[in-house]
Write a protein that holds these residues in place. Structure first.
Motif, PDB file in Angstrom:
ATOM      1  N   ALA A 198     -20.378 -20.681 -39.287  1.00 44.19           N
ATOM      2  CA  ALA A 198     -20.026 -20.235 -40.625  1.00 44.19           C
ATOM      3  C   ALA A 198     -21.224 -20.472 -41.535  1.00 44.19           C
ATOM      4  O   ALA A 198     -22.098 -21.288 -41.235  1.00 44.19           O
ATOM      5  CB  ALA A 198     -18.811 -20.998 -41.136  1.00 44.19           C
ATOM      6  N   VAL A 237     -16.805 -23.743 -36.486  1.00 44.60           N
ATOM      7  CA  VAL A 237     -15.352 -23.728 -36.356  1.00 44.60           C
ATOM      8  C   VAL A 237     -15.043 -23.690 -34.864  1.00 44.60           C
ATOM      9  O   VAL A 237     -15.610 -22.881 -34.122  1.00 44.60           O
ATOM     10  CB  VAL A 237     -14.742 -22.499 -37.056  1.00 44.60           C
ATOM     11  CG1 VAL A 237     -13.238 -22.484 -36.879  1.00 44.60           C
ATOM     12  CG2 VAL A 237     -15.124 -22.479 -38.538  1.00 44.60           C
ATOM     13  N   ALA A 267     -16.331 -21.914 -43.504  1.00 48.66           N
ATOM     14  CA  ALA A 267     -15.778 -22.554 -42.306  1.00 48.66           C
ATOM     15  C   ALA A 267     -14.298 -22.853 -42.508  1.00 48.66           C
ATOM     16  O   ALA A 267     -13.484 -22.629 -41.608  1.00 48.66           O
ATOM     17  CB  ALA A 267     -16.542 -23.832 -41.984  1.00 48.66           C
ATOM     18  N   ALA A 308     -12.802 -27.306 -38.401  1.00 50.64           N
ATOM     19  CA  ALA A 308     -14.094 -26.910 -38.960  1.00 50.64           C
ATOM     20  C   ALA A 308     -14.905 -28.179 -39.207  1.00 50.64           C
ATOM     21  O   ALA A 308     -14.367 -29.190 -39.672  1.00 50.64           O
ATOM     22  CB  ALA A 308     -13.901 -26.142 -40.256  1.00 50.64           C
TER      23      ALA A 308
END
Length: 79
Positions: free
Chosen positions: A27, A9, A33, A49
């Motif tokens: 993530a 992200v 994410a 993301a």
């Protein structure tokens, strides 16, 4: 070469009139994410993301795929 999929992200900010990425956050999944990006979207000019392929040996990142974006973002350029 051993590739693995990672999720990142990126918040975006303005710097000298240009939109630039801030500090990258990892993530654990695409859903995670997306959740992180959604939560960050109220505090940043833009947030995106991505899923990316990472070469485990060299650390090189390739093949970014946008999962979700909010606000103003810039193109993600990786090797």
């Amino acid at each position: 070469m051993s590739l693995s999929e990672k999720f990142i992200v990126l918040p975006f900010k303005k710097n000298r009139g240009n939109i630039v990425p801030g500090e990258m956050r990892q993530a654990s999944s695409a859903a995670s994410a997306e959740k992180i990006a959604t939560a960050m979207s109220a505090r940043h000019l833009g947030v995106a993301a991505y899923s990316i392929q990472v070469d485990e040996e060299s650390g090189d990142m390739t093949s970014p795929k946008l999962i979700i974006a909010y606000g103003e973002t810039a193109d993600l350029t990786v090797n």
